[in-house]
Design an enzyme around this catalytic site. Structure first.
Site, PDB file in Angstrom:
ATOM      1  N   PRO A   8      87.089  73.894  93.853  1.00  0.00           N
ATOM      2  CA  PRO A   8      86.792  75.284  93.482  1.00  0.00           C
ATOM      3  C   PRO A   8      85.895  76.012  94.489  1.00  0.00           C
ATOM      4  O   PRO A   8      85.774  77.231  94.424  1.00  0.00           O
ATOM      5  CB  PRO A   8      86.090  75.155  92.124  1.00  0.00           C
ATOM      6  CG  PRO A   8      85.653  73.743  92.022  1.00  0.00           C
ATOM      7  CD  PRO A   8      86.535  72.918  92.907  1.00  0.00           C
TER       8      PRO A   8
ATOM      9  N   ASP B 186     110.381  87.601  96.481  1.00  0.00           N
ATOM     10  CA  ASP B 186     109.291  87.210  95.594  1.00  0.00           C
ATOM     11  C   ASP B 186     108.122  88.165  95.706  1.00  0.00           C
ATOM     12  O   ASP B 186     107.861  88.704  96.764  1.00  0.00           O
ATOM     13  CB  ASP B 186     108.713  85.856  96.017  1.00  0.00           C
ATOM     14  CG  ASP B 186     109.528  84.718  95.457  1.00  0.00           C
ATOM     15  OD1 ASP B 186     110.466  84.992  94.721  1.00  0.00           O
ATOM     16  OD2 ASP B 186     109.183  83.577  95.781  1.00  0.00           O
TER      17      ASP B 186
ATOM     18  N   GLU C 102      82.600  64.056  88.640  1.00  0.00           N
ATOM     19  CA  GLU C 102      81.738  65.235  88.803  1.00  0.00           C
ATOM     20  C   GLU C 102      81.772  65.803  90.213  1.00  0.00           C
ATOM     21  O   GLU C 102      81.130  66.780  90.525  1.00  0.00           O
ATOM     22  CB  GLU C 102      80.296  64.904  88.410  1.00  0.00           C
ATOM     23  CG  GLU C 102      80.016  65.169  86.936  1.00  0.00           C
ATOM     24  CD  GLU C 102      80.712  64.178  86.023  1.00  0.00           C
ATOM     25  OE1 GLU C 102      80.887  63.011  86.443  1.00  0.00           O
ATOM     26  OE2 GLU C 102      81.106  64.572  84.916  1.00  0.00           O
TER      27      GLU C 102
ATOM     28  N   ARG D 228     108.563  76.025  98.673  1.00  0.00           N
ATOM     29  CA  ARG D 228     109.519  77.138  98.646  1.00  0.00           C
ATOM     30  C   ARG D 228     109.500  77.945  99.923  1.00  0.00           C
ATOM     31  O   ARG D 228     110.384  78.754 100.161  1.00  0.00           O
ATOM     32  CB  ARG D 228     109.345  78.091  97.466  1.00  0.00           C
ATOM     33  CG  ARG D 228     108.291  77.803  96.566  1.00  0.00           C
ATOM     34  CD  ARG D 228     108.107  78.596  95.310  1.00  0.00           C
ATOM     35  NE  ARG D 228     109.222  79.325  94.776  1.00  0.00           N
ATOM     36  CZ  ARG D 228     109.464  80.585  94.999  1.00  0.00           C
ATOM     37  NH1 ARG D 228     108.681  81.277  95.784  1.00  0.00           N
ATOM     38  NH2 ARG D 228     110.485  81.175  94.450  1.00  0.00           N
TER      39      ARG D 228
HETATM   40  N1  ADE Z   1      89.510  71.357  91.445  1.00  0.00           N
HETATM   41  C1  ADE Z   1      88.848  71.765  90.349  1.00  0.00           C
HETATM   42  N2  ADE Z   1      88.939  73.091  90.191  1.00  0.00           N
HETATM   43  C2  ADE Z   1      89.715  73.550  91.237  1.00  0.00           C
HETATM   44  C3  ADE Z   1      90.163  74.820  91.627  1.00  0.00           C
HETATM   45  N3  ADE Z   1      89.875  75.928  90.962  1.00  0.00           N
HETATM   46  N4  ADE Z   1      90.916  74.908  92.755  1.00  0.00           N
HETATM   47  C4  ADE Z   1      91.201  73.802  93.468  1.00  0.00           C
HETATM   48  N5  ADE Z   1      90.801  72.572  93.132  1.00  0.00           N
HETATM   49  C5  ADE Z   1      90.054  72.434  92.027  1.00  0.00           C
END
Ligand code: ADE
Length: 276
Positions: free
Chosen positions: A114, A194, A141, A179
């Site tokens: 993330p 697309d 974690e 794709r």
């Molecule tokens: N792992 C956990 N959350 C994620 C996200 N939002 N994007 C990519 N990998 C992740």
């Protein structure tokens, strides 16, 4: 192209590999895919791949060595397959490729997390040009930071939310990249229409029946007049984009787009005046 996924849960990918676009791409030999489990590279007889964080804190972190070794193993595997493909190919007499294919292989090692850069269509198109991409799925974690610091080329996020692991994000990336590989969608135009291939949202699409609960398919789409249909589609795509994602129109527009947008705005203000 080859996509390798590093995951503690290889079984997550069974359905993914055997359906839809990925299956077709694999069958057409445009794509090969594999999942490798870092647990197979554990340095411990219990298969341990996680440990407590230095400095204290809750939870467990994935350890760096099994991840490094899993990635190194898929790289070595790809290199040796490419090497033997070159060696057996009588047409290829470029010695530099035979001895050391790595130099000519375009490869990207990616951590799914993330904190990464947001994933976009542009990124999917860029990644589709590599020979091999390796997607590392984090879990628990977190992951020892040396993975991001010393192993990966980049971290990619699929959105501003935290998932339990990188498996779903890796599937999202693999699907979007597959794709974009030439030939995977069959008709080359498929991907071009697309949403986001062109920086516009897709226009509305309809199929049979021509009328359903009193809602008819727009006449123009049934007219057989290809030029009118193309213009209608472009105009509807612009309308939708203006309404739902106006940020996508903050770019140099083509003459045709400017013309159609003027029409859209004029029609809108006519409607508004009519309503008053
Ligand atoms: N792992 C956990 N959350 C994620 C996200 N939002 N994007 C990519 N990998 C992740």
């Amino acid at each position: 192209m080859r996509i390798d996924i590093v995951s503690l849960f290889p079984e997550f990918f069974d359905a993914f590999f055997s359906h839809s676009i990925i299956k077709r791409a694999i069958e057409a030999e445009r794509l090969s895919m594999g999942v490798i489990n870092p647990r197979d590279f554990s340095h411990n007889k219990h298969g341990q791949v996680d440990d407590t964080p230095y400095g204290g804190g809750a939870g467990m972190l994935m350890m760096a060595p099994p991840i490094f070794e899993a990635v190194e193993s898929v790289i070595a595997q790809y290199d040796s397959e490419t090497n033997s493909a070159y060696s057996t190919d009588e047409m290829c007499d470029e010695m530099s490729l035979i001895g050391n294919p790595s130099e000519s292989i375009r490869r990207r090692i990616i951590f799914m997390g993330p904190t990464g850069q947001p994933f976009t269509q542009e990124k999917a198109r860029e990644l589709a040009m590599y020979d091999q991409i390796v997607l590392i799925c984090g879990h628990y974690e977190g992951v020892d930071y040396r993975v991001e610091e010393h192993l990966v080329d980049e971290t990619i996020s699929i959105g501003d939310y935290v998932l339990t692991g990188g498996e779903l994000p890796a599937m999202v990336v693999a699907d979007a990249v597959a794709r974009m590989i030439p030939g995977v969608l069959g008709a080359a135009s498929g991907a071009q229409e697309d949403s986001f291939y062109e920086p516009l949202l897709e226009c509305p699409q309809y199929t049979k029946p021509p009328e359903f609960r009193g809602w008819a398919v727009p006449d123009v789409l049934r007219s057989g007049h290809h030029k009118n249909i193309a213009t209608w589609r472009q105009k509807e795509a612009l309308k939708r984009t203006r309404l739902l994602r106006p940020d996508l129109l903050e770019r140099p527009l083509t003459k045709e787009e400017v013309k159609l947008l003027k029409e859209i705005i004029a029609e809108e203000s006519e409607r508004n005046t009519g309503e008053v």
